[in-house]
Design a protein around this motif. Structure first.
Motif, PDB file in Angstrom:
ATOM      1  N   ALA A  85      -3.590 -12.982   6.409  1.00 60.83           N
ATOM      2  CA  ALA A  85      -2.272 -12.350   6.522  1.00 60.83           C
ATOM      3  C   ALA A  85      -2.347 -10.836   6.421  1.00 60.83           C
ATOM      4  CB  ALA A  85      -1.344 -12.905   5.442  1.00 60.83           C
ATOM      5  N   TYR A  86      -3.343 -10.333   5.702  1.00 62.34           N
ATOM      6  CA  TYR A  86      -3.481  -8.882   5.575  1.00 62.34           C
ATOM      7  C   TYR A  86      -4.955  -8.520   5.484  1.00 62.34           C
ATOM      8  CZ  TYR A  86      -3.463  -4.192   3.582  1.00 62.34           C
ATOM      9  OH  TYR A  86      -3.704  -2.865   3.346  1.00 62.34           O
ATOM     10  N   THR A  87      -5.355  -7.605   6.334  1.00 64.54           N
ATOM     11  CA  THR A  87      -6.684  -7.022   6.306  1.00 64.54           C
ATOM     12  C   THR A  87      -6.517  -5.519   6.224  1.00 64.54           C
ATOM     13  OG1 THR A  87      -7.593  -8.818   7.667  1.00 64.54           O
ATOM     14  CG2 THR A  87      -8.878  -6.783   7.530  1.00 64.54           C
ATOM     15  N   PRO A  88      -6.998  -4.880   5.182  1.00 65.94           N
ATOM     16  CA  PRO A  88      -6.793  -3.435   5.058  1.00 65.94           C
ATOM     17  C   PRO A  88      -7.506  -2.676   6.174  1.00 65.94           C
ATOM     18  CG  PRO A  88      -8.347  -4.220   3.403  1.00 65.94           C
ATOM     19  CD  PRO A  88      -7.787  -5.435   4.070  1.00 65.94           C
ATOM     20  N   PRO A  89      -7.057  -1.460   6.479  1.00 66.76           N
ATOM     21  CA  PRO A  89      -7.656  -0.696   7.582  1.00 66.76           C
ATOM     22  C   PRO A  89      -9.105  -0.312   7.328  1.00 66.76           C
ATOM     23  CG  PRO A  89      -6.090   0.647   6.359  1.00 66.76           C
ATOM     24  CD  PRO A  89      -5.921  -0.749   5.878  1.00 66.76           C
ATOM     25  N   TYR A 149       7.987  -7.380  -0.781  1.00 70.75           N
ATOM     26  CA  TYR A 149       6.865  -7.870  -1.575  1.00 70.75           C
ATOM     27  C   TYR A 149       5.762  -6.820  -1.507  1.00 70.75           C
ATOM     28  CZ  TYR A 149       9.315 -12.308  -1.161  1.00 70.75           C
ATOM     29  OH  TYR A 149      10.277 -13.291  -1.202  1.00 70.75           O
ATOM     30  N   TYR A 150       5.149  -6.554  -2.645  1.00 70.13           N
ATOM     31  CA  TYR A 150       4.082  -5.560  -2.712  1.00 70.13           C
ATOM     32  C   TYR A 150       2.820  -6.217  -3.252  1.00 70.13           C
ATOM     33  CZ  TYR A 150       7.464  -1.761  -2.022  1.00 70.13           C
ATOM     34  OH  TYR A 150       8.428  -0.926  -1.498  1.00 70.13           O
ATOM     35  N   ILE A 151       1.677  -5.812  -2.708  1.00 74.89           N
ATOM     36  CA  ILE A 151       0.407  -6.185  -3.302  1.00 74.89           C
ATOM     37  C   ILE A 151      -0.352  -4.914  -3.665  1.00 74.89           C
ATOM     38  CG2 ILE A 151       0.100  -8.458  -2.269  1.00 74.89           C
ATOM     39  CD1 ILE A 151      -1.663  -7.200  -0.134  1.00 74.89           C
ATOM     40  N   THR A 152      -1.095  -5.011  -4.746  1.00 81.36           N
ATOM     41  CA  THR A 152      -2.062  -3.987  -5.104  1.00 81.36           C
ATOM     42  C   THR A 152      -3.392  -4.694  -5.284  1.00 81.36           C
ATOM     43  OG1 THR A 152      -2.633  -2.196  -6.640  1.00 81.36           O
ATOM     44  CG2 THR A 152      -1.510  -4.107  -7.579  1.00 81.36           C
ATOM     45  N   TYR A 153      -4.491  -3.999  -4.999  1.00 84.32           N
ATOM     46  CA  TYR A 153      -5.761  -4.713  -4.923  1.00 84.32           C
ATOM     47  C   TYR A 153      -6.951  -3.784  -5.131  1.00 84.32           C
ATOM     48  CZ  TYR A 153      -5.236  -2.878  -0.134  1.00 84.32           C
ATOM     49  OH  TYR A 153      -5.016  -2.065   0.959  1.00 84.32           O
ATOM     50  N   PHE A 159      -2.555  -0.403  -1.794  1.00 83.29           N
ATOM     51  CA  PHE A 159      -1.171  -0.882  -1.817  1.00 83.29           C
ATOM     52  C   PHE A 159      -0.733  -1.264  -0.410  1.00 83.29           C
ATOM     53  CE2 PHE A 159      -1.522   1.730  -5.571  1.00 83.29           C
ATOM     54  CZ  PHE A 159      -0.765   1.070  -6.525  1.00 83.29           C
ATOM     55  N   ALA A 160      -0.001  -2.376  -0.308  1.00 85.95           N
ATOM     56  CA  ALA A 160       0.598  -2.810   0.954  1.00 85.95           C
ATOM     57  C   ALA A 160       1.903  -3.508   0.636  1.00 85.95           C
ATOM     58  CB  ALA A 160      -0.346  -3.739   1.713  1.00 85.95           C
ATOM     59  N   ARG A 161       2.754  -3.657   1.650  1.00 86.42           N
ATOM     60  CA  ARG A 161       4.038  -4.335   1.413  1.00 86.42           C
ATOM     61  C   ARG A 161       4.416  -5.197   2.607  1.00 86.42           C
ATOM     62  NH1 ARG A 161       9.188  -0.100   1.715  1.00 86.42           N
ATOM     63  NH2 ARG A 161       9.152   0.193   3.996  1.00 86.42           N
ATOM     64  N   SER A 162       5.367  -6.114   2.360  1.00 87.31           N
ATOM     65  CA  SER A 162       5.808  -7.061   3.379  1.00 87.31           C
ATOM     66  C   SER A 162       7.256  -7.438   3.124  1.00 87.31           C
ATOM     67  CB  SER A 162       4.936  -8.319   3.333  1.00 87.31           C
ATOM     68  OG  SER A 162       5.453  -9.347   4.156  1.00 87.31           O
ATOM     69  N   SER A 163       7.976  -7.702   4.185  1.00 85.88           N
ATOM     70  CA  SER A 163       9.355  -8.174   4.042  1.00 85.88           C
ATOM     71  C   SER A 163       9.439  -9.695   4.018  1.00 85.88           C
ATOM     72  CB  SER A 163      10.220  -7.641   5.190  1.00 85.88           C
ATOM     73  OG  SER A 163       9.732  -8.124   6.441  1.00 85.88           O
ATOM     74  N   LEU A 209       0.056   0.701   2.912  1.00 85.95           N
ATOM     75  CA  LEU A 209       0.784   1.866   2.431  1.00 85.95           C
ATOM     76  C   LEU A 209      -0.158   3.025   2.124  1.00 85.95           C
ATOM     77  CD1 LEU A 209       3.419   0.141   0.091  1.00 85.95           C
ATOM     78  CD2 LEU A 209       3.746   0.998   2.430  1.00 85.95           C
ATOM     79  N   TYR A 210      -1.059   2.834   1.167  1.00 84.55           N
ATOM     80  CA  TYR A 210      -1.969   3.914   0.816  1.00 84.55           C
ATOM     81  C   TYR A 210      -3.028   3.407  -0.146  1.00 84.55           C
ATOM     82  CZ  TYR A 210       0.883   4.146  -3.474  1.00 84.55           C
ATOM     83  OH  TYR A 210       1.544   3.852  -4.642  1.00 84.55           O
TER      84      TYR A 210
END
Length: 462
Positions: free
Chosen positions: A81-85, A102-106, A120-124, A132-133
Motif C-alpha cells: 500500500a505504501y512504498t517510500p520514495p 491516517y498518518y504513519i511514522t516509520y 511520515f506519510a498520510r492517507s485519507s 510527507l517528509y
C-alpha cells in the motif's frame, strides 16, 4: 513437511547485545483522534474496525494494510500500500488524526545503516498513501532513530516516541518524546528522554488507563516483554514484572496493546524466534494474561505493527425483541434448531413438523452482558449460551458468567445479509457448525471457517 527456519529479529542480527528502541501509544482517551471505538459491542449498523500497517517479513521496503472486525482475523486491504520514495519502511505506527487523515511514522533505514531520520506519510482511506517528509531527529551525535510510535495523550497532545542511539554506542538506545507543536504535524519539540525503563530495552509500548501510564517493554538481554508503570509519560517508570511473568515466553518483541469490545485488553507481539505473531488477553488491568495464540493468516508475513481501533458504519443490522430463524449461509436448507437443549443444524422445510419449526424459532433480544450485543431465547424462555464450547439452551441463573456466555457480538458474515456471532467472553471464537452441531471455535482465518460461522436471520418458521 519442511519447516523453514524462523525469521531473525533485526535485533538478533546485531553483533552486540542490543539495548534498543522504545515506543508508546495511548488508547481509548480521545475518540476524535483514534476513532469512536469504545469498550462495548458496536451498535446495530456499525462495526468495529482494527487496522494494522506492518512491514513484511520478506520485504522491509513496503507495507501492507490489513483490517479486522474482531482483532483476530486480519484480512488484506491492500498489498504494498505504501512504498517510500527512498530507503526503507520498518516498524510503521498508524493513527487517525483530527483532520480525518491516517498518518504513519516509520523507521527509514535497515538495522545495519546509520539512520538519523524517521519518515511520515498520510492517507485519507488507509489504502493510498502520500509521502510527507523525512524528519531528522535533532540529537547531537545521533547514530540511529528507530521504531517511532504515535502517542496521543489525554490532554490532546500528539507525540512520537522514538528510540535513539549515539555514535559513541550505536546499539544502546534511549526512548525520546517528540511533541507536535502544530496540528499539521510538521513541527516538533526538542527531544525529551523518557526515564526509568533503563538501557537494553526495546519497543516500549505504553497504554494510558486513567492517570497511569502502563509500559510494555522488551528486555533485549532476557528476550522477555516486561511491564512497568508511571504517573507521567516521560517517567520515571518502575518496572515491576520481569522474566516470563505473563507466560508469553522469550524471544518476543514489538508489543502493541488495544482494548477489545468486551472491555478486555489484547496485546500483540512478534514471536520472531518461531516466525509467529501472537496475541494474549487480560481482564484484570494487565495483572494476568491468557495463553498466547498465534494470529491466523498474517503470522509469518507481518512484522512489527501497532493497532488502531475505530467504530465505522456498515455493520450488521438486526432488530431486537423479534422472532427469527437462523439459516446457514453455506448449507441453505439447514437452520438452527434446539434438540434436547443443544443447538444443531438440521434441514428444515415447509414439511417439517410444528414442533420442529418452533424449535427453529428464536427471540432476538439485547445481549445479557452488553445491550449492543445479542442474546437468543427459545420458546420456553431459556437462553442460548456456550458451555464446554457447545451451543446449548439453559435457564438464566442471573450470574455474570451466564450473561457473558449467552451474549454474542454481531460481525459481518461471508454472504450478503449473513452475520457471524462472536462469543462475548471468548473474543475471536464464533458459533459455527461442525458435523451439523453448533459449537464455539476459534477462528482459523480461512474462508471455510467464515462460511461455516455465517448465518442469515430470516422470517421465523413459527
Amino acid at each position: 513437511m519442511t519447516t523453514r527456519p524462523p525469521a531473525p529479529s533485526r535485533r538478533a542480527l546485531l553483533r552486540a547485545m542490543a539495548a534498543l528502541p522504545a515506543s508508546a501509544l495511548v488508547l481509548g482517551e480521545l475518540p476524535g483522534l483514534l476513532g469512536t471505538a469504545s469498550a462495548a459491542a458496536p451498535a446495530s449498523g456499525s462495526a468495529t474496525r482494527y487496522t494494522i500497517v506492518p512491514f513484511l517479513n520478506s520485504n522491509d521496503g513496503t507495507v501492507n494494510v490489513y483490517q479486522s472486525d474482531d482483532a483476530t482475523d486480519f484480512r488484506l486491504v491492500k498489498a504494498s500500500a505504501y512504498t517510500p520514495p527512498s530507503n526503507r519502511i520498518r516498524d510503521a505506527s498508524v493513527f487517525k488524526h483530527t483532520d480525518g487523515y491516517y498518518y504513519i511514522t516509520y523507521t527509514t533505514h535497515t538495522w545495519q545503516d546509520v539512520s538519523t531520520t524517521i519518515g511520515f506519510a498520510r492517507s485519507s482511506d488507509r489504502a493510498n498513501w502520500t509521502f510527507l517528509y523525512d524528519y531528522t531527529v535533532p540529537i547531537t551525535n545521533l547514530s540511529r532513530a528507530w521504531a517511532p510510535e504515535w502517542f496521543v495523550d489525554s490532554d490532546g497532545s500528539v507525540n512520537v516516541i522514538v528510540s535513539c542511539s549515539l555514535a559513541s554506542d550505536e546499539w544502546i538506545f534511549t526512548p525520546y518524546r517528540l511533541k507536535a507543536t502544530n496540528s499539521a504535524l510538521t513541527a516538533w519539540s526538542s527531544p525529551v528522554a523518557l526515564s526509568g525503563i533503563g538501557s537494553n530495552h526495546i519497543d516500549t509500548y505504553i497504554v494510558k488507563v486513567g492517570s497511569t501510564y502502563h509500559a510494555f517493554t522488551k528486555n533485549e538481554t532476557a528476550k522477555y516483554i516486561e511491564y512497568g508503570t508511571a504517573s507521567s509519560l516521560t517517567g520515571p517508570y518502575t518496572i515491576s514484572k520481569t522474566g516470563n511473568w505473563a507466560g508469553w515466553g522469550s524471544y518476543r518483541e514489538g508489543p502493541s496493546v488495544i482494548q477489545l469490545d468486551n472491555g478486555g485488553w489484547r496485546i500483540f507481539f512478534d514471536g520472531y524466534g518461531d516466525g509467529n505473531y501472537y496475541y494474549s488477553d487480560s481482564y484484570d488491568t494487565f495483572a494476568t494474561w491468557t495463553a498466547p495464540k498465534a494470529l491466523p493468516s498474517i503470522s509469518g508475513t507481518a512484522r512489527h505493527f501497532t493497532v488502531i481501533k475505530e467504530t465505522v458504519s456498515g455493520g450488521p443490522t438486526l432488530s431486537k425483541n423479534v422472532t427469527r430463524s437462523l439459516q446457514s449461509a453455506n448449507y441453505t436448507t439447514r437452520y438452527w434448531q434446539e434438540q434436547s437443549s443443544l443447538l444443531n443444524l438440521p434441514v428444515v422445510t415447509s414439511s417439517s413438523t410444528s414442533a420442529e419449526k418452533t424449535a427453529s424459532t428464536f427471540t432476538v433480544v439485547a445481549g445479557l452482558a452488553d445491550s449492543n450485543g445479542f442474546s437468543f431465547r427459545d420458546s420456553s424462555g431459556n437462553y442460548l449460551r456456550h458451555y464446554n464450547f457447545r451451543g446449548r439452551f439453559d435457564t438464566n441463573d442471573g450470574t455474570s458468567t451466564f450473561a457473558k456466555d449467552a451474549t454474542f457480538i454481531a460481525r459481518t458474515g461471508s454472504a450478503s445479509g449473513s452475520i457471524r456471532w462472536e462469543s462475548y467472553n471468548y473474543p475471536g471464537y464464533y458459533l459455527r457448525h461442525y458435523n451439523y452441531q453448533l459449537v464455539v471455535n476459534a477462528t482459523d482465518g480461512t474462508d471455510l471457517f467464515r462460511q461455516d460461522s455465517s448465518f442469515v436471520p430470516v422470517a421465523s418458521w413459527a
